[in-house]
Design a protein around this motif. Structure first.
Motif, mmCIF file in Angstrom:
data_model
loop_
_atom_site.group_PDB
_atom_site.id
_atom_site.type_symbol
_atom_site.label_atom_id
_atom_site.label_comp_id
_atom_site.label_asym_id
_atom_site.label_seq_id
_atom_site.Cartn_x
_atom_site.Cartn_y
_atom_site.Cartn_z
ATOM 1 N N TRP A 181 0.855 -1.168 0.000
ATOM 2 C CA TRP A 181 0.000 0.000 0.000
ATOM 3 C C TRP A 181 0.890 1.216 0.000
ATOM 4 C CZ3 TRP A 181 -4.841 -1.679 -0.617
ATOM 5 C CH2 TRP A 181 -5.073 -3.007 -0.300
ATOM 6 N N ASP A 230 11.353 -7.886 3.397
ATOM 7 C CA ASP A 230 10.870 -9.248 3.319
ATOM 8 C C ASP A 230 12.063 -10.156 3.005
ATOM 9 O OD1 ASP A 230 8.260 -10.937 2.733
ATOM 10 O OD2 ASP A 230 9.773 -11.477 1.246
ATOM 11 N N ASN A 233 9.114 -17.679 5.864
ATOM 12 C CA ASN A 233 7.741 -17.228 5.704
ATOM 13 C C ASN A 233 7.773 -15.893 4.973
ATOM 14 O OD1 ASN A 233 5.221 -15.877 6.352
ATOM 15 N ND2 ASN A 233 4.887 -17.619 7.694
ATOM 16 N N SER A 234 7.321 -15.902 3.739
ATOM 17 C CA SER A 234 7.449 -14.682 2.960
ATOM 18 C C SER A 234 6.266 -14.511 2.026
ATOM 19 C CB SER A 234 8.737 -14.743 2.147
ATOM 20 O OG SER A 234 8.572 -14.108 0.919
ATOM 21 N N VAL A 235 6.089 -13.292 1.563
ATOM 22 C CA VAL A 235 5.006 -13.024 0.622
ATOM 23 C C VAL A 235 5.195 -13.819 -0.659
ATOM 24 C CG1 VAL A 235 3.677 -11.175 -0.433
ATOM 25 C CG2 VAL A 235 5.183 -10.670 1.457
ATOM 26 N N TYR A 285 -18.455 -15.353 15.323
ATOM 27 C CA TYR A 285 -17.376 -14.478 14.874
ATOM 28 C C TYR A 285 -17.737 -13.778 13.569
ATOM 29 C CZ TYR A 285 -12.552 -13.368 13.391
ATOM 30 O OH TYR A 285 -11.407 -12.759 12.973
ATOM 31 N N ARG A 286 -17.784 -12.455 13.598
ATOM 32 C CA ARG A 286 -18.002 -11.635 12.394
ATOM 33 C C ARG A 286 -19.077 -12.224 11.496
ATOM 34 N NH1 ARG A 286 -14.158 -8.307 10.057
ATOM 35 N NH2 ARG A 286 -12.809 -7.425 11.613
ATOM 36 N N TYR A 296 -6.974 -16.629 15.822
ATOM 37 C CA TYR A 296 -6.527 -16.233 14.491
ATOM 38 C C TYR A 296 -7.706 -16.027 13.563
ATOM 39 C CZ TYR A 296 -2.029 -17.659 16.074
ATOM 40 O OH TYR A 296 -0.872 -17.747 16.778
ATOM 41 N N ARG A 345 2.478 -8.270 12.697
ATOM 42 C CA ARG A 345 2.364 -9.250 11.629
ATOM 43 C C ARG A 345 0.927 -9.738 11.514
ATOM 44 N NH1 ARG A 345 5.596 -13.413 9.061
ATOM 45 N NH2 ARG A 345 7.490 -12.842 10.131
ATOM 46 N N LEU A 383 -1.110 -12.584 11.128
ATOM 47 C CA LEU A 383 -0.699 -13.972 11.366
ATOM 48 C C LEU A 383 -1.254 -14.959 10.346
ATOM 49 C CD1 LEU A 383 -0.994 -13.981 15.218
ATOM 50 C CD2 LEU A 383 1.080 -13.977 13.879
ATOM 51 N N ILE A 384 -2.336 -14.581 9.676
ATOM 52 C CA ILE A 384 -2.880 -15.543 8.730
ATOM 53 C C ILE A 384 -2.478 -15.226 7.296
ATOM 54 C CG2 ILE A 384 -4.836 -16.161 10.195
ATOM 55 C CD1 ILE A 384 -6.549 -14.333 8.429
ATOM 56 N N GLN A 389 0.754 -14.434 4.468
ATOM 57 C CA GLN A 389 2.168 -14.773 4.319
ATOM 58 C C GLN A 389 3.013 -13.505 4.424
ATOM 59 O OE1 GLN A 389 4.116 -17.665 2.602
ATOM 60 N NE2 GLN A 389 2.745 -18.881 3.840
ATOM 61 N N GLY A 390 3.630 -13.317 5.558
ATOM 62 C CA GLY A 390 4.623 -12.268 5.695
ATOM 63 C C GLY A 390 4.149 -10.832 5.530
ATOM 64 N N GLN A 391 2.850 -10.581 5.607
ATOM 65 C CA GLN A 391 2.387 -9.205 5.492
ATOM 66 C C GLN A 391 2.151 -8.611 6.864
ATOM 67 O OE1 GLN A 391 -1.013 -9.741 2.843
ATOM 68 N NE2 GLN A 391 -0.220 -8.064 1.615
ATOM 69 N N SER A 411 -2.782 -5.506 5.148
ATOM 70 C CA SER A 411 -3.722 -6.578 4.868
ATOM 71 C C SER A 411 -5.159 -6.156 5.138
ATOM 72 C CB SER A 411 -3.373 -7.803 5.718
ATOM 73 O OG SER A 411 -4.407 -8.744 5.624
ATOM 74 N N GLU A 412 -6.056 -6.767 4.393
ATOM 75 C CA GLU A 412 -7.477 -6.490 4.587
ATOM 76 C C GLU A 412 -8.191 -7.721 5.114
ATOM 77 O OE1 GLU A 412 -9.112 -3.652 4.306
ATOM 78 O OE2 GLU A 412 -7.270 -2.599 3.808
ATOM 79 N N GLU A 448 -9.678 -10.709 7.666
ATOM 80 C CA GLU A 448 -10.517 -10.645 8.862
ATOM 81 C C GLU A 448 -9.661 -10.370 10.090
ATOM 82 O OE1 GLU A 448 -13.902 -12.157 9.047
ATOM 83 O OE2 GLU A 448 -14.000 -11.978 6.863
ATOM 84 N N PHE A 449 -8.596 -11.152 10.172
ATOM 85 C CA PHE A 449 -7.710 -11.027 11.332
ATOM 86 C C PHE A 449 -7.174 -9.601 11.435
ATOM 87 C CE2 PHE A 449 -3.472 -11.114 13.170
ATOM 88 C CZ PHE A 449 -3.718 -11.733 14.382
ATOM 89 N N VAL A 469 4.207 -12.109 16.640
ATOM 90 C CA VAL A 469 3.245 -11.168 16.083
ATOM 91 C C VAL A 469 3.835 -9.769 15.878
ATOM 92 C CG1 VAL A 469 2.241 -10.346 18.251
ATOM 93 C CG2 VAL A 469 0.799 -10.507 16.233
#
Lengths: 625, 173, 126
Positions: free
Chosen positions: A236, A243, A300-302, B102-103, B138, C37, C39-40, C42-44, C49-50, C52-53, C86
């Motif tokens: 964004w 990363d 663990n990466s994008v 949940y949501r 999570y 982080r 958590l659900i 990958q590495g974002q 991120s958009e 739910e978590f 996290v």
């Protein structure tokens, strides 16, 4: 179908040629002829041709959407535009390994035809070492990642390419990056050959510098392309996320940059021989290590590729075999040239280059440790930690201050023994830098002292290189251009960081949103259909505080194969700033989540990286004249 | 001599790296959470699904028995697969199930319960997912086992299976 | 050189006396979100991120800021819930001494090598 067969057998033939080449070279090694056997050149060319044929046949399978090929099935789809069908070839694990092989064989062939004036035994040994790497990769491809696996029954449709990879910058990013990344293999092979032949000398330095430059230029531009892609597609508005995959491309860049400087010393003074060799070995080792980290899925990466453990183990063993081989050769054959090694005056160009290397190695250690430490900790104590941007920033940014200062002063020094000339002019430049910085950022940031010092240092480099450029003109212009580019890069990044502003809000169609510096108006949306996606195309008008209106059209794309929703940012770029708008669906109601960012000097980040590599290019062509 | 020592150190160091990387390949890179130490249940105030009134967390866990907190949603597909197992658990006298919706859309959630049965003694509404965060969740589905001391002693991410049910039964005995 | 010294001192004085308050809100909130982080994913980061978590975490962070918690306390809250994983900024602890200190030690070590190389030369000349 046919292309599949041709591709597969070309690979096997390529592997056989490697073995044959090794045999012929060993035989030719003790031959008393001055020049190497012409057959070696032809065989190396033939090997290159086979790899190209194999690569082309994979491309053809992709173009024809031949889903009897597993790689094509997994990564392509009939509705994909032709351009992305082609770029899909190297956008996956198997295909990108073919690209590895292509670059490996291409570089050794070019090396052979470009090194005719070099000693014969050195050339043959380079070929041998390179063939060891090539054989390793042939085996890797054929055993664990065959791009030409059959599927039966033949599926009607492929699974499609991840839409975030369907992008022009990312399409050309791998080939360019690999030219640099894999190109370092030739530096590795030739430095091992040079050590074996006790040929680490001035001549060797001059000869290998070209290769270092070529790899360095491609790697620099490759990293930049990846970063541009991340800027408008992935993040964004961010362009560097620390990363692991990004770090992995940065590490060889750091050693390569150190090597580039160090070779200058070798060229002039035949000093630092061990260090040059160690750097050459490390650079390629880091490339391989990066491949391991990315392809094995250990991180663990994008960007992680789909992985299977056999691949990880293969590269791991291969990587350590290469390290052991190179260390063995280094310890057995290398003789430090004692006459010259201890001959550095404290104030000289040599010392300044050592200091450059010192910082480069420090930056490398931060990036390397930050990237692999979580793996070590996890294995040893089962504790999971994340190492992200704050870690790298805290350890790297403060060290940029002395680094930039040394970088401004270093090039002013002469070889062997020097004193600082133009003291007054330097001091004046420095004072101007500090004053300028102070007045610019006085009201902008909370961390005033730190930023004043940092930006002053960057301005100091900026002005000294600028002065160089105008006063001395062509005397070592390549270096000055690169250093100037670097100072511009640091300045753009810092000002971009400090001055960026952002608005995040939920908004629905027809609504206006006022913020303290202007107004965002969500005019309307349109639905558009493309062959591989449907899109929600939005029209926004943004009025800034001067009443100037710009229109931005971010998009939400719903790709059909595979079904993935992506947000496409719209960016208006001007010389001064980028205006960046991206939107997102909000689940369950008619609102859209938008982010509007104003990012000053964004385009200068890319321009300065181009300047950096332009310097390299100038240096490359200067040698030929 | 100096060379030999440094060679030796380098070899030791490399072997160490090799072993670490080799072992690292086996450990999954996605985070598999675990409860290391017992955690107290968070205190919170939340809307009840049936009565639609607010209720305090100490009211919810007041009895001296085991509790299960199960995070679910009607839109979550794996929740459907674990639902029969939750029904089975709910028959057990020594344990009470608390559902955390949940949501979710309330109507859909009601329909879900009507269609598949209600294993929960109480359902709490977590409209924005923040209550899930208080539990350290999570997403959906996720299941927590809470003992008589009101500590979270187990955490299961993803749908539960027969094995987990057996494990839970063993613990509450 | 004297001019330079006076000048630096001057700058230092000015900059310290001018420390000022800042608007905390959005800037620091985004900074916090960037350091968490998702958590659900990958590495974002949560900020990027958009999912739910991520949106739940954003609400929680909002709430905690309004409750008056400082950046560090919010990290601590999340660490208790999700572990060190996290937060992208590893805190200094027995697990991370090596991580933070090894690069710095290597820097000193490198400096020592260069220093030795130059000093030994000085001695030779004298």
């Amino acid at each position: 179908m046919l292309a599949n067969q041709i591709g597969y057998y070309s690979l096997i033939l390529g592997l056989l040629l490697s073995v044959l080449l090794c045999g012929v070279s060993i035989k030719d090694f003790n031959n008393t002829n001055k020049q190497i056997n012409q057959n070696i050149l032809s065989l190396s060319f033939l090997q290159l041709v086979f790899v190209i044929v194999s690569f082309l046949s994979l491309i053809i399978s992709f173009i024809n959407s031949d889903f009897s090929n597993e790689t094509v099935f997994n990564n392509s789809h009939t509705t994909k535009p032709l351009f992305y069908k082609i770029s899909g070839t190297w956008g996956n694990h198997e295909g990108s390994l073919l690209l590895w092989l292509l670059v490996l064989t291409l570089f050794i062939f070019l090396f052979l035809i470009k090194s005719r004036e070099q000693p014969k035994k050195y050339r043959i040994l380079t070929l041998l070492f390179q063939q060891i790497i090539i054989i390793g990769f042939f085996l890797f491809v054929l055993m664990t990642s065959n791009p030409f696996n059959y599927l039966f029954p033949i599926p009607n449709e492929g699974l499609g390419l991840n839409p975030i990879l369907q992008d022009p910058a990312l399409a050309i990013h791998p080939p360019i990056l690999y030219l640099g990344y894999v190109g370092t293999s030739i530096i590795f092979s030739s430095s091992l050959a040079a050590v074996t032949q006790n040929y680490v000398s001035k001549q060797w330095g001059q000869h290998i510098k070209k290769w270092v430059l070529v790899s360095w230029i491609f790697l620099t531009i490759g990293i930049m392309l990846g970063s541009i892609w991340a800027y408008y597609e992935l993040g964004w508005g961010g362009f560097w996320f620390w990363d692991p995959v990004e770090n992995v491309s940065l590490m060889p860049w750091l050693t390569l940059t150190a090597l580039l400087h160090c070779i200058a010393v070798l060229e002039r003074r035949a000093a630092l021989t061990s260090w040059v060799v160690i750097l050459s070995i490390t650079t390629f080792t880091l490339s391989m290590c990066g491949t391991f980290l990315v392809r094995s899925g250990i991180l663990n990466s994008v960007h992680t590729f789909a992985n299977d453990p056999a691949r990880g183990i293969f590269i791991l063993i291969f990587l350590f075999a290469l390290i052991v081989l190179s260390l063995g050769i280094f310890f057995i054959f290398h003789k430090e040239n004692n006459k010259n090694s201890n001959d550095f005056f404290w104030l000289s160009r040599e010392t300044s280059i050592l200091i450059n290397n010192w910082f480069m190695m420090y930056f490398l250690s931060v990036v390397l440790i930050g990237t692999v430490y979580p793996i070590f900790l996890d294995v040893i104590s089962s504790e999971k930690i994340s190492v992200g941007p704050p870690f790298y920033q805290k350890l790297i940014v403060p060290f940029l201050i002395p680094f930039l200062l040394f970088m401004s002063l270093g090039p002013q020094l002469k070889w062997i023994k020097s004193k600082i000339e133009n003291k007054n002019s330097l001091i004046i430049t420095f004072i101007i830098s500090v004053m300028l910085t102070f007045f610019i950022i006085k009201n902008l940031t909370t961390d005033l002292l730190f930023y004043t010092v940092l930006i002053s240092a960057a301005f100091f480099l900026f002005f000294t290189t600028l002065k160089e450029l105008f006063i001395k003109k062509f005397n070592n212009a390549s270096q000055t251009v690169s250093h100037f580019g670097f100072s511009l890069l640091i300045l753009s990044i810092l000002f971009n960081n400090i001055l960026s502003s952002e608005i995040i809000t939920n908004i629905k169609i027809g609504e206006r949103y006022d913020y303290n510096k202007g107004e965002i108006f969500f005019k309307k949306i349109e639905e558009r259909k493309e062959s591989n996606f449907n899109s929600i195309f939005a029209f926004f008008e943004i009025k800034d505080k001067n009443g100037k209106i710009i229109e931005l059209n971010p998009e939400i794309r719903i790709y059909n194969q595979p079904v993935i929703i992506t947000s496409e940012a719209d960016i208006k770029t001007t010389l001064l700033e980028d205006k960046f708008l991206v939107m997102n669906l909000v689940k369950g109601n008619e609102y859209f989540n938008i982010r509007y960012q104003v990012k000053p000097f964004m385009v200068w980040i890319w321009i300065s990286v181009l300047l950096l590599s332009l310097g390299g290019l100038m240096s490359l062509f200067k040698r030929k004249i | 001599m100096k060379n030999k020592i440094s060679l030796f150190i380098v070899i030791i160091f490399l072997s160490f790296c090799f072993v670490i990387f080799y072992k690292g390949l086996d450990t999954p890179n996605n985070y598999t959470p675990k409860v290391n130490e017992k955690k107290n249940i968070p205190t919170f105030k939340v809307k009840d699904f049936n009565s639609n009134s607010y209720i305090n967390s100490d009211k919810i866990f007041e009895e001296n028995i085991f509790y299960i907190v199960n995070i679910w949603a009607s839109w979550c597909v794996p929740c459907r697969t674990e639902h029969p197992l939750l029904m089975q658990l709910s028959k057990n006298e020594s344990i009470k199930l608390i559902g955390l919706n949940y949501r979710d859309n309330l109507d859909n959630a009601k329909k879900f319960i009507d269609d598949f049965g209600n294993p929960y003694s109480r359902i709490l509404i977590d409209k924005d997912g923040t209550l899930g965060v208080e539990f350290g969740a999570y997403g959906v589905p996720e299941t927590f086992l809470i003992d008589k001391n009101k500590d979270i002693i187990k955490k299961f991410v993803g749908p539960i299976n027969q094995e987990i049910v057996n494990e839970i039964k063993l613990i509450i005995k | 050189m004297k001019v330079l010294k006076i000048f630096i001192i001057l700058i230092l004085v000015i900059s310290f006396s001018e420390s000022k308050s800042n608007e905390v809100n959005d800037v620091s909130k985004n900074k916090i979100l960037k350091n968490i982080r998702c958590l659900i994913c990958q590495g974002q980061s949560v900020y990027d991120s958009e999912s739910e978590f991520a949106s739940s975490i954003k609400l929680i962070v909002d709430r905690k800021i309004n409750e008056g918690l400082k950046e560090k306390q919010i990290y601590q809250f999340l660490r208790e819930k999700y572990g060190d994983w996290v937060i992208f900024d590893p805190q200094l602890s027995k697990n991370t001494y090596v991580l933070w200190l090894l690069p710095l030690l290597l820097f000193l070590f490198g400096g020592a090598i260069i220093y030795k190389k130059i000093i030994s030369n000085k001695n030779n000349k004298i």
